[in-house]
Motif scaffolding. Sequence first.
Motif, PDB file in Angstrom:
ATOM      1  N   MET A  50       0.840  -1.193   0.000  1.00 26.26           N
ATOM      2  CA  MET A  50       0.000   0.000   0.000  1.00 26.26           C
ATOM      3  C   MET A  50       0.879   1.247   0.000  1.00 26.26           C
ATOM      4  O   MET A  50       1.873   1.317   0.707  1.00 26.26           O
ATOM      5  CB  MET A  50      -0.923   0.012   1.226  1.00 26.26           C
ATOM      6  CG  MET A  50      -1.959  -1.084   1.225  1.00 26.26           C
ATOM      7  SD  MET A  50      -3.003  -1.024   2.703  1.00 26.26           S
ATOM      8  CE  MET A  50      -3.758   0.587   2.505  1.00 26.26           C
ATOM      9  N   ALA A  51       0.505   2.235  -0.788  1.00 24.45           N
ATOM     10  CA  ALA A  51       1.247   3.497  -0.865  1.00 24.45           C
ATOM     11  C   ALA A  51       0.532   4.558  -0.041  1.00 24.45           C
ATOM     12  O   ALA A  51      -0.699   4.646  -0.048  1.00 24.45           O
ATOM     13  CB  ALA A  51       1.364   3.954  -2.313  1.00 24.45           C
ATOM     14  N   GLY A  52       1.303   5.367   0.692  1.00 22.11           N
ATOM     15  CA  GLY A  52       0.724   6.455   1.476  1.00 22.11           C
ATOM     16  C   GLY A  52       0.267   7.602   0.583  1.00 22.11           C
ATOM     17  O   GLY A  52       0.596   7.658  -0.612  1.00 22.11           O
ATOM     18  N   PRO A  53      -0.502   8.531   1.144  1.00 25.97           N
ATOM     19  CA  PRO A  53      -0.986   9.657   0.346  1.00 25.97           C
ATOM     20  C   PRO A  53       0.150  10.544  -0.132  1.00 25.97           C
ATOM     21  O   PRO A  53       1.105  10.799   0.598  1.00 25.97           O
ATOM     22  CB  PRO A  53      -1.908  10.403   1.322  1.00 25.97           C
ATOM     23  CG  PRO A  53      -1.455   9.988   2.678  1.00 25.97           C
ATOM     24  CD  PRO A  53      -0.957   8.578   2.540  1.00 25.97           C
ATOM     25  N   ASP A  54       0.063  11.015  -1.354  1.00 20.38           N
ATOM     26  CA  ASP A  54       1.068  11.870  -1.962  1.00 20.38           C
ATOM     27  C   ASP A  54       0.441  13.234  -2.235  1.00 20.38           C
ATOM     28  O   ASP A  54      -0.520  13.328  -3.017  1.00 20.38           O
ATOM     29  CB  ASP A  54       1.576  11.245  -3.263  1.00 20.38           C
ATOM     30  CG  ASP A  54       2.733  12.024  -3.871  1.00 20.38           C
ATOM     31  OD1 ASP A  54       2.990  13.153  -3.420  1.00 20.38           O
ATOM     32  OD2 ASP A  54       3.367  11.499  -4.805  1.00 20.38           O
ATOM     33  N   PRO A  55       0.969  14.319  -1.614  1.00 19.77           N
ATOM     34  CA  PRO A  55       0.394  15.650  -1.854  1.00 19.77           C
ATOM     35  C   PRO A  55       0.385  16.045  -3.323  1.00 19.77           C
ATOM     36  O   PRO A  55      -0.434  16.875  -3.733  1.00 19.77           O
ATOM     37  CB  PRO A  55       1.320  16.573  -1.045  1.00 19.77           C
ATOM     38  CG  PRO A  55       1.924  15.699  -0.003  1.00 19.77           C
ATOM     39  CD  PRO A  55       2.072  14.356  -0.641  1.00 19.77           C
ATOM     40  N   ALA A  56       1.277  15.469  -4.131  1.00 18.64           N
ATOM     41  CA  ALA A  56       1.315  15.805  -5.547  1.00 18.64           C
ATOM     42  C   ALA A  56       0.067  15.351  -6.281  1.00 18.64           C
ATOM     43  O   ALA A  56      -0.216  15.832  -7.384  1.00 18.64           O
ATOM     44  CB  ALA A  56       2.561  15.188  -6.194  1.00 18.64           C
ATOM     45  N   ASP A  57      -0.680  14.426  -5.672  1.00 17.93           N
ATOM     46  CA  ASP A  57      -1.884  13.907  -6.314  1.00 17.93           C
ATOM     47  C   ASP A  57      -3.101  14.788  -6.089  1.00 17.93           C
ATOM     48  O   ASP A  57      -4.158  14.533  -6.672  1.00 17.93           O
ATOM     49  CB  ASP A  57      -2.186  12.487  -5.800  1.00 17.93           C
ATOM     50  CG  ASP A  57      -1.083  11.502  -6.175  1.00 17.93           C
ATOM     51  OD1 ASP A  57      -0.393  11.753  -7.186  1.00 17.93           O
ATOM     52  OD2 ASP A  57      -0.915  10.498  -5.461  1.00 17.93           O
ATOM     53  N   THR A  58      -3.006  15.791  -5.227  1.00 19.38           N
ATOM     54  CA  THR A  58      -4.144  16.654  -4.944  1.00 19.38           C
ATOM     55  C   THR A  58      -3.759  18.114  -5.079  1.00 19.38           C
ATOM     56  O   THR A  58      -2.616  18.492  -4.828  1.00 19.38           O
ATOM     57  CB  THR A  58      -4.675  16.418  -3.513  1.00 19.38           C
ATOM     58  OG1 THR A  58      -3.631  16.651  -2.568  1.00 19.38           O
ATOM     59  CG2 THR A  58      -5.191  14.996  -3.349  1.00 19.38           C
ATOM     60  N   GLU A  59      -4.711  18.928  -5.479  1.00 18.03           N
ATOM     61  CA  GLU A  59      -4.477  20.354  -5.602  1.00 18.03           C
ATOM     62  C   GLU A  59      -4.630  21.018  -4.235  1.00 18.03           C
ATOM     63  O   GLU A  59      -5.503  20.627  -3.447  1.00 18.03           O
ATOM     64  CB  GLU A  59      -5.474  20.976  -6.585  1.00 18.03           C
ATOM     65  CG  GLU A  59      -5.290  20.517  -8.027  1.00 18.03           C
ATOM     66  CD  GLU A  59      -3.967  20.976  -8.598  1.00 18.03           C
ATOM     67  OE1 GLU A  59      -3.503  22.075  -8.216  1.00 18.03           O
ATOM     68  OE2 GLU A  59      -3.382  20.235  -9.415  1.00 18.03           O
ATOM     69  N   PRO A  60      -3.801  22.028  -3.906  1.00 17.81           N
ATOM     70  CA  PRO A  60      -3.967  22.734  -2.635  1.00 17.81           C
ATOM     71  C   PRO A  60      -5.297  23.470  -2.573  1.00 17.81           C
ATOM     72  O   PRO A  60      -5.814  23.942  -3.591  1.00 17.81           O
ATOM     73  CB  PRO A  60      -2.790  23.719  -2.618  1.00 17.81           C
ATOM     74  CG  PRO A  60      -2.414  23.882  -4.061  1.00 17.81           C
ATOM     75  CD  PRO A  60      -2.699  22.565  -4.717  1.00 17.81           C
ATOM     76  N   VAL A  61      -5.863  23.552  -1.378  1.00 10.89           N
ATOM     77  CA  VAL A  61      -7.131  24.231  -1.189  1.00 10.89           C
ATOM     78  C   VAL A  61      -6.896  25.739  -1.189  1.00 10.89           C
ATOM     79  O   VAL A  61      -6.039  26.244  -0.459  1.00 10.89           O
ATOM     80  CB  VAL A  61      -7.794  23.795   0.138  1.00 10.89           C
ATOM     81  CG1 VAL A  61      -9.077  24.569   0.382  1.00 10.89           C
ATOM     82  CG2 VAL A  61      -8.058  22.297   0.121  1.00 10.89           C
ATOM     83  N   GLU A  62      -7.616  26.448  -2.010  1.00  9.18           N
ATOM     84  CA  GLU A  62      -7.506  27.902  -2.069  1.00  9.18           C
ATOM     85  C   GLU A  62      -8.448  28.516  -1.037  1.00  9.18           C
ATOM     86  O   GLU A  62      -9.655  28.286  -1.083  1.00  9.18           O
ATOM     87  CB  GLU A  62      -7.842  28.407  -3.472  1.00  9.18           C
ATOM     88  CG  GLU A  62      -6.884  27.920  -4.557  1.00  9.18           C
ATOM     89  CD  GLU A  62      -5.488  28.493  -4.386  1.00  9.18           C
ATOM     90  OE1 GLU A  62      -5.370  29.598  -3.804  1.00  9.18           O
ATOM     91  OE2 GLU A  62      -4.526  27.844  -4.832  1.00  9.18           O
ATOM     92  N   VAL A  63      -7.890  29.296  -0.103  1.00 13.67           N
ATOM     93  CA  VAL A  63      -8.695  29.941   0.929  1.00 13.67           C
ATOM     94  C   VAL A  63      -8.732  31.446   0.651  1.00 13.67           C
ATOM     95  O   VAL A  63      -7.689  32.102   0.659  1.00 13.67           O
ATOM     96  CB  VAL A  63      -8.115  29.692   2.340  1.00 13.67           C
ATOM     97  CG1 VAL A  63      -8.969  30.384   3.406  1.00 13.67           C
ATOM     98  CG2 VAL A  63      -8.020  28.195   2.616  1.00 13.67           C
TER      99      VAL A  63
END
Length: 289
Positions: free
Chosen positions: A61-74
């Motif tokens: 199993m691979a852990g979550p990769d931030p590169a796979d999701t876009e940052p949340v714009e606040v």
Amino acid sequence: MSEEPLWVRYARQWGWRAYAIPVLAIITVWVLVDVFTSPASETDTGAAEPTPAETETSQPMAGPDPADTEPVEVPFTELPPGAPFAEQGAGTYRTVGTPGMVAGEGTEQVIRYVIEVEEGVDTASMGGDDALSAMIDATLSHPMGWTADPRFRFEHVAPDQDPTMRIQLTSVGTTHEICGNDLAMETSCYTSAGERVIINESRWVRGAAPFEGDLGSYRQYLINHEVGHGLGYYAHEPCGGEGELAPIMMQQTLSLNNDALAETDPNEVYRIDGQTCIYNPWPYPNLMP
């Protein structure tokens, strides 16, 4: 007399063991033959039983990769997601922490401060009153803080020791009453009326989007920025260059980009030049490696 056969003398010498030794030898040979001729799946290798995940897939199993999701714009007008905070406190304050911290030379200014929390503001989620006080003490005594300038000295004192500054963790409603709410967003402030540093609890709890979730650094910035106003640095400062550390007196709560800050308040010092800085909680960040 004829000589006894060898097996008779062997039996007389060893007694019952003469029968047991051959039997044990036969059993040992049988066990060895069974072990080496049995299929591998039938032998116990001592390995742990496979987990359900191992039996369902051959890949780990691979852990979550931030590169796979876009940052949340606040947006400017919204707080980052996070823990709850007090909308309205009582308007009165309790003193917290232990006096005694002293830092800096103070050739021009000695700031004698107390730390207070508005009644109705619960500090349990942030480690309690003592954790708040320790964070403020550590920030004001840090080598990259204001005491790197020999003009300044900070002393954490008791309420009856003539404090010259009050650092107050304050609810959103009371912050608006004291600081005003000209901007449609949550900010903190310094007010010369009573020499008060007003720390907006909503920001202390939630932080600010430009700090990308680094709540500890944001809290250090918030203390240093508002105390900086109290030291006489009333004006804000723009980003000095693309990719540079932001000045401590830049409004980093709102943005690290000069254009965005200029659009927020055209009367401020920010220029339209496209420059974006890196967040920075310290007045003198280059004094340590």
